[in-house]
Design a protein around this motif. Structure first.
Motif, PDB file in Angstrom:
ATOM      1  N   HIS A   1       4.133  10.121  -5.938  1.00 55.44           N
ATOM      2  CA  HIS A   1       4.310   8.889  -6.657  1.00 55.44           C
ATOM      3  C   HIS A   1       3.264   7.857  -6.119  1.00 55.44           C
ATOM      4  CE1 HIS A   1       7.988  10.162  -7.836  1.00 55.44           C
ATOM      5  NE2 HIS A   1       8.641  10.533  -6.526  1.00 55.44           N
ATOM      6  N   CYS A   2       2.140   7.349  -6.983  1.00 55.41           N
ATOM      7  CA  CYS A   2       1.154   6.519  -6.532  1.00 55.41           C
ATOM      8  C   CYS A   2       1.650   5.103  -6.841  1.00 55.41           C
ATOM      9  CB  CYS A   2      -0.260   6.977  -7.307  1.00 55.41           C
ATOM     10  SG  CYS A   2      -1.475   5.822  -6.795  1.00 55.41           S
ATOM     11  N   VAL A   3       0.987   4.358  -6.049  1.00 57.26           N
ATOM     12  CA  VAL A   3       1.576   2.888  -5.907  1.00 57.26           C
ATOM     13  C   VAL A   3       0.984   2.348  -7.228  1.00 57.26           C
ATOM     14  CG1 VAL A   3      -0.507   1.914  -4.669  1.00 57.26           C
ATOM     15  CG2 VAL A   3       1.598   0.856  -4.449  1.00 57.26           C
ATOM     16  N   THR A   4      -0.215   2.835  -7.764  1.00 58.01           N
ATOM     17  CA  THR A   4      -0.580   2.247  -8.924  1.00 58.01           C
ATOM     18  C   THR A   4      -0.026   2.580 -10.211  1.00 58.01           C
ATOM     19  OG1 THR A   4      -2.347   4.268  -9.275  1.00 58.01           O
ATOM     20  CG2 THR A   4      -3.007   2.246  -8.068  1.00 58.01           C
TER      21      THR A   4
ATOM     22  N   VAL B   1      -7.756  10.500  -9.998  1.00 56.88           N
ATOM     23  CA  VAL B   1      -8.254  10.540  -8.751  1.00 56.88           C
ATOM     24  C   VAL B   1      -8.198   9.194  -8.368  1.00 56.88           C
ATOM     25  CG1 VAL B   1     -10.468  11.088  -7.618  1.00 56.88           C
ATOM     26  CG2 VAL B   1      -9.483  12.620  -9.364  1.00 56.88           C
ATOM     27  N   LEU B   2      -7.949   9.113  -6.917  1.00 60.61           N
ATOM     28  CA  LEU B   2      -8.159   7.477  -6.429  1.00 60.61           C
ATOM     29  C   LEU B   2      -8.801   7.753  -5.122  1.00 60.61           C
ATOM     30  CD1 LEU B   2      -5.002   7.060  -8.149  1.00 60.61           C
ATOM     31  CD2 LEU B   2      -5.877   4.815  -7.563  1.00 60.61           C
ATOM     32  N   THR B   3      -9.919   7.531  -5.011  1.00 59.30           N
ATOM     33  CA  THR B   3     -10.783   7.711  -3.586  1.00 59.30           C
ATOM     34  C   THR B   3     -11.392   6.450  -3.748  1.00 59.30           C
ATOM     35  OG1 THR B   3     -11.175  10.001  -3.945  1.00 59.30           O
ATOM     36  CG2 THR B   3     -12.577   9.116  -2.375  1.00 59.30           C
TER      37      THR B   3
ATOM     38  N   PHE C   1       1.550   7.774  -2.474  1.00 56.89           N
ATOM     39  CA  PHE C   1       0.652   8.829  -2.225  1.00 56.89           C
ATOM     40  C   PHE C   1      -0.791   8.303  -1.423  1.00 56.89           C
ATOM     41  CE2 PHE C   1      -1.720  12.463  -4.754  1.00 56.89           C
ATOM     42  CZ  PHE C   1      -1.283  13.376  -3.978  1.00 56.89           C
ATOM     43  N   TRP C   2      -0.952   7.082  -1.341  1.00 60.55           N
ATOM     44  CA  TRP C   2      -1.968   6.613  -0.306  1.00 60.55           C
ATOM     45  C   TRP C   2      -1.810   7.251   0.990  1.00 60.55           C
ATOM     46  CZ3 TRP C   2       1.524   2.270  -0.648  1.00 60.55           C
ATOM     47  CH2 TRP C   2       1.818   1.736   0.287  1.00 60.55           C
ATOM     48  N   LYS C   3      -0.698   7.383   1.486  1.00 60.25           N
ATOM     49  CA  LYS C   3      -0.211   7.914   2.619  1.00 60.25           C
ATOM     50  C   LYS C   3      -0.492   9.347   2.840  1.00 60.25           C
ATOM     51  CE  LYS C   3       2.252   4.292   4.537  1.00 60.25           C
ATOM     52  NZ  LYS C   3       1.995   3.659   5.783  1.00 60.25           N
TER      53      LYS C   3
END
Ligand SMILES: Nc1nc2c(c(=O)[nH]1)N[C@H]1C(S)=C(S)[C@@H](COP(=O)(O)O)O[C@H]1N2
Ligand SMILES: [Mo]
Length: 208
Positions: free
Chosen positions: A81-84, A35-37, A164-166
């Motif tokens: 795909h997450c940038v992290t 989870v990235l919020t 995925f931040w998009k």
């Protein structure tokens, strides 16, 4: 299964994805769903929630939760795909396909960018062409279940071909704009386009 078996398994799957050309450069496979919020998770009240569309459109519109969930949906399977640096494979999402959605209000030729507006002011921007793929959804189910609060309830955009931040969680509006309006992370220094296959992680230097 032991931790070691788990790790071995994960490595095997990762290699398989790499040979299948499904693992973008600099990414590794995860079986979790991190989870990235930024900030808190908003409440959701189906009685007051709405989704708005404005800007370079033929007709500005608003949907209540009841209206929105009556729209036809599609189910797709995709990799994210997450940038992290984590990638998650074969995720299943259901929602309203973006190209179907825009037919409801009509997009003017002057609309070159789509800005997703979320609860608490999070925004993210994309050129409209990158939203026109068949796999771009306004998603409200994941793996057959309503979106979990932490994964962006009740509705998020899903743009699998971008980092995925998009994919904007807690979505409340879509703005169609003639000019680009870099969003939260884009202003913070992330790349404006964010294509994982080109490893577009960072852009110009941001203000964070
Ligand atoms: N509204 C909103 N959308 C957001 C974010 C956020 O903080 N707020 N984080 C983004 C980032 S950086 C990522 S990697 C994904 C994470 O989605 P997940 O928590 O479902 O894995 O959501 C994106 N969408
Ligand atoms: Mo992210």
């Amino acid at each position: 299964m032991s931790l070691f078996d788990d790790l071995l398994n994960r490595r095997k799957k990762e290699e398989a994805m790499q040979s299948a050309k499904r693992l973008p450069p600099g990414q590794s496979l995860t079986e979790k769903f991190p989870v990235l919020t930024y900030g808190p998770i908003p409440p959701f009240d189906p009685a007051t929630w709405d989704l708005r569309v404005w800007g370079e459109v033929e007709k500005e519109m608003r949907w209540t939760w009841e209206e929105f969930t009556k729209l036809p949906t599609v189910t797709i399977t995709c990799d994210i795909h997450c940038v992290t640096r984590w990638s998650k494979f074969d995720t299943v999402w259901e929602g309203v396909r973006f190209t179907d959605f825009i037919k409801l209000f009509g997009v003017k030729p002057s609309a070159k960018y789509v800005i997703a507006h979320c609860e608490y002011g999070y925004t993210t921007n994309l050129p409209i062409e990158s939203m026109m793929d068949d796999d771009v959804l306004l998603a409200y189910k994941y793996a057959g279940q309503p979106l979990e609060p932490e994964h962006g309830w009740p509705v998020r955009t899903l743009v699998p071909k971008r980092y995925f931040w998009k994919s904007a969680k807690f979505l409340r509006g879509l703005e169609f704009s003639a000019v680009d309006k870099p969003g939260f992370w884009e202003r913070g220094g992330y790349h404006n386009d964010g294509d994982p296959w080109k490893e577009e992680r960072f852009g110009r230097r941001g203000f964070f």
